[in-house]
Structures are given as structure tokens and as C-alpha cells.
Design a protein around this motif. Sequence first.
Motif, PDB file in Angstrom:
ATOM      1  N   PHE A 120       0.828  -1.213   0.000  1.00 21.76           N
ATOM      2  CA  PHE A 120       0.000   0.000   0.000  1.00 21.76           C
ATOM      3  C   PHE A 120       0.860   1.260   0.000  1.00 21.76           C
ATOM      4  O   PHE A 120       0.479   2.288  -0.560  1.00 21.76           O
ATOM      5  CB  PHE A 120      -0.925   0.014   1.217  1.00 21.76           C
ATOM      6  N   TRP A 121       2.017   1.177   0.626  1.00 20.90           N
ATOM      7  CA  TRP A 121       2.899   2.345   0.708  1.00 20.90           C
ATOM      8  C   TRP A 121       4.038   2.306  -0.319  1.00 20.90           C
ATOM      9  O   TRP A 121       4.597   3.357  -0.656  1.00 20.90           O
ATOM     10  CB  TRP A 121       3.496   2.427   2.110  1.00 20.90           C
ATOM     11  N   ILE A 122       4.351   1.125  -0.830  1.00 21.85           N
ATOM     12  CA  ILE A 122       5.521   1.000  -1.714  1.00 21.85           C
ATOM     13  C   ILE A 122       5.157   1.158  -3.182  1.00 21.85           C
ATOM     14  O   ILE A 122       5.900   1.787  -3.955  1.00 21.85           O
ATOM     15  CB  ILE A 122       6.219  -0.365  -1.482  1.00 21.85           C
ATOM     16  N   ILE A 123       4.032   0.601  -3.621  1.00 26.02           N
ATOM     17  CA  ILE A 123       3.654   0.678  -5.033  1.00 26.02           C
ATOM     18  C   ILE A 123       3.351   2.126  -5.418  1.00 26.02           C
ATOM     19  O   ILE A 123       2.619   2.828  -4.719  1.00 26.02           O
ATOM     20  CB  ILE A 123       2.427  -0.210  -5.327  1.00 26.02           C
ATOM     21  N   GLN A 124       3.913   2.561  -6.526  1.00 27.87           N
ATOM     22  CA  GLN A 124       3.679   3.908  -7.036  1.00 27.87           C
ATOM     23  C   GLN A 124       2.498   3.903  -8.001  1.00 27.87           C
ATOM     24  O   GLN A 124       2.150   2.875  -8.570  1.00 27.87           O
ATOM     25  CB  GLN A 124       4.927   4.421  -7.747  1.00 27.87           C
ATOM     26  N   ASP A 125       1.898   5.089  -8.201  1.00 26.49           N
ATOM     27  CA  ASP A 125       0.789   5.199  -9.142  1.00 26.49           C
ATOM     28  C   ASP A 125       1.300   5.628 -10.516  1.00 26.49           C
ATOM     29  O   ASP A 125       2.479   5.463 -10.811  1.00 26.49           O
ATOM     30  CB  ASP A 125      -0.263   6.160  -8.584  1.00 26.49           C
TER      31      ASP A 125
END
Length: 511
Positions: A222-227
Motif C-alpha cells: 500500500f505504501w511501496i507501489i507507485q501510481d
Amino acid sequence: MDDTSSVVKITTPAGHDDEARYHPGADVSSINEKNLMWKVDLHVLPWLTIIYLFSFLDRGSIGNAKLYNLEEDLGITDNQYLICLSMFFLPYALFEPVSNVLLRRLSPSIWLSCMMFFWGIVMTLHGIVRSYAGLLTLRLLLGLTEAGLYPGVVYYISSWYKRSETGFRVAIFFSSATVAGAFSGLLAAGIAKMDGVGGRPGWAWIFILEGLATVILSIASFWIIQDFPDNAKFLTEAERVFIIRRLKADTRFSASGQTFKRAYVWQSLRDWKTYVAMGLYMGFDGPLYAFSLFTPSIINQLGFKATQANLLSVPVYTWGCIVTCIIGYLGDRTGRRYYINLALFAVGLAAYIILILSKTPALSYFAVYLAISIDAIKSPPHHLWIEANSVAWVANNVEGTYKRSVTLGMAIGFGNLNGAVTANIYRAHDRPWYRLGHAIILVYIAIGLICTIVFATSLKRENSRRDRGERDEVIEGVENSRAHERNGRFASVEDAQLDKGDEWSGFRYTL
């Protein structure tokens, strides 16, 4: 690109006015392209690779568990086991196109993380199943919860990189599949020694430990994947403008975002490329899933014990990982994905012909090395190479945020649906040589080869039509004697690009 040329001026497509660029007033002259793309690589690729590794590790671990008395403990027959394998692919394939649209409408950080969390839970529950009905239900749920990861990540990567950069990045992403194949054999051999701990057999602990690890990683995701580039938090505003401009200059017109319209979905549904791509994916996904589920069993039936069979699969996948990255790099550097596909499908044909004719374990084991080149994960090396190359080829020739997501979802979904077929072709009574299964895979490869030729020939023909001006649109205020109303009327070139995507007359397909 050396450092002296890293600061570049972004040019725009022919006929595209400089002032119509994304945020034309923004100054990006101080941006170093080489350093920026390295920054993107570090933020985008490593975690995606880890996610895909666990995805393949989880879905394929049932093949390793089978070697440690899974069927006997659950009281199921070989046919029931094959049905359970098939059930995974039905929801997995059918939900993929929808999942890709949701990925774009929500965000990668939310959608991919939720997907991973739920399949981790389902994977863990495999370790407490006690009946055929329970295993069948869990395989259906695993297919549903993993659906969309593969096409979603491919689409996500294609939204960050130019067409000449996509193949190598996709290959790095896919290489985790071969790492999963190698790692799963080692992991299964070690975890199986927990047989009897907590009153559960060794095969159950394979599911439980791998599932719990997936759940933990999903929370971190949730915090590591970028958009996407237009809203990724790790970019400065100048870096965001630079990336989107370079994508637009590379005919990624929708890079700055695109409002959802059902017309974009229909563009994909009526595009011939979508259906030829489905046949192309069928040609390598069918073999991929067959061997991903049965490589340990095939090696086992050649005369090697369960732990030996799992360990002997390790060097096969290690080899596949190395060659996958090499093929991806060559595809980007040469731009000749068509010829690479032809060569790899030829290797695949040779591999399975050997497997059909072979009567010696050593020769069959050698053919497994050739075969991973077309398969990918837990199979011999030739499909993974061809899959990475083909994925980049299709993604590079479909423009439009939502059109590309639907096309990739349909093509990859249909390819995965064939896993339900090939999961049933390696039958127990055909061992140890499994010639019927190998023959069916040979037919799949031939289909992939034919679709490769059709895809390339049709793209080349369409480029020629555009060179002759047969696809030119009417652009208000632009004099063009070759323009025709049947190709559409637009207020500007940019409007034509955004509305038509790869159907725009200035778009050129890559071979």
C-alpha cells in the motif's frame, strides 16, 4: 546515452504544435533524463518483480505439494486433481479485462495491494483444506483474487516507458517468474521437512507459510507501489512534466491521463489486433501453465525422487531468468520483436519435438531447458522469453489508456484461459513420457507462430496505407489534400491523437 547528452529537448510528434505540449510553460531544461529514468526504475520495477514472484510461487506451489502426498491425504483422484488445476484459470481469465479498467480508475497502489492481500489469505487456507470440495473452492477463489495482476502490471509498466524501453522492463518483471520456479523447488524441499508439525503434513505447510508471507507483503505494498506518472508521489512537478512529455513524443498521447469513455472500450473490441493478440497469447500461455504445474512431476517421472525433482528444476529456472533479460534487452535495442518471436517459437517447436520423440531421461531433461524459453515460470526456458517479447510488442502497438488496458486484459485473459485446457493434458496414465501432452503443446506453439506472422504482416500493411495517406483525418485549419471525412474530423491534431489512439494517421506500428 552518455551524461553529455542526458539533458535533452523534448520534441513533439509531427504536426503537433509545441505550445500544445503538456504544461507548455514548465521549464524542464535542468532535468537529467538518464538519472530520472534510473529513479523511475528503482521506484517502479523492484516491488513489482517481488509481487509477481510471489504470485507465481503461490499459484504453482500445488505442483510441488503434489509430490508430498497431497492427493493421498485429501483422498482425491488424479482426474479430480486436474479439475482443481483447471478451476483456477476460469475466473482468472474472465476477470482480467475488468480488472485492468479498475486498475486505471482506482490506482495501482490500492488495486494491486488489495488483490495480493486476498490471494494471500486464500493461499494460506490451502494449508487447512481437508477435502476435494474444499480444494476446488479454494482454487476458484485463488484464480479470482489473482486475476488482473499480470495484465495489470504489464499495462502499468507500458504507462511509464517509451516503446523502445518497454521490452527490457517487462523482461525484468517476467524474470521473477523463473526465479519463482527455482525458489519454489528449494522452498518446497525445505518446508516439506516440517511434516507432522502442528498435526499438519509437509505439503500443508508449503501453502501456509507462502500464503502468510504474501499477506505481509501486501500490507507493505500500500505504501511501496507507485501510481501513474501524472500522480506518482515520488516525482517532482518538473520530473512529472518531463516524463509525460517524453511519452507523448513517443506517441503515448494519453500519458497525462484520459477520461473514461465506453467508446475507448469499443475501440479495443472492434480492433483486429485484439483478436490476433489473443491467438498470440494462446500460443505461449497454454504451454506456460502446462509446464508450470507439471515440470516437477515430469522430472520426477523420469526417474528422480520428489526432492531431487524439485531441486533439478532450480538450474532450469535460473537459466530462464538470465536469458529472459537478454531477450528483453535485445528486443528494445534492435526493435525486431517479430524476428525474435519467430526464432523463439522455432526453439519451442524443436524442444517439444524432442520431448515427444525422446526415450532417455537425459535428453528429455535437456529439452526442458529449451522449452523454458517459450514458457516462463516453472517450465523450460523458451516461453518466458517469448512472452516478455510478445507482451511488449502488443503493448507498444496499442495506444490509448483504456484501449490498451482492455486489449491487454482480453489477450492475456484468453491466453490464461487456455491454462484450463493444458492443466488437464499431462495425465497420470501417460507417464513417464507424457507424449500426448507434449503433442498438444506443440499445436499451441504452431498457433502462436502463425499469429506472429499474421500480426507482423498486417501491421506492416497498415503502416504502408498510412504512408500513402489513406488514413488521414480532416483537421480544421490544416490543408491536406489526402484527408477524408471517413477518417474523422477534428479541431486539432491533439484531439485526433487522443480520440483515435493508434488509429491516428500519424501513428506507426513497430515490428
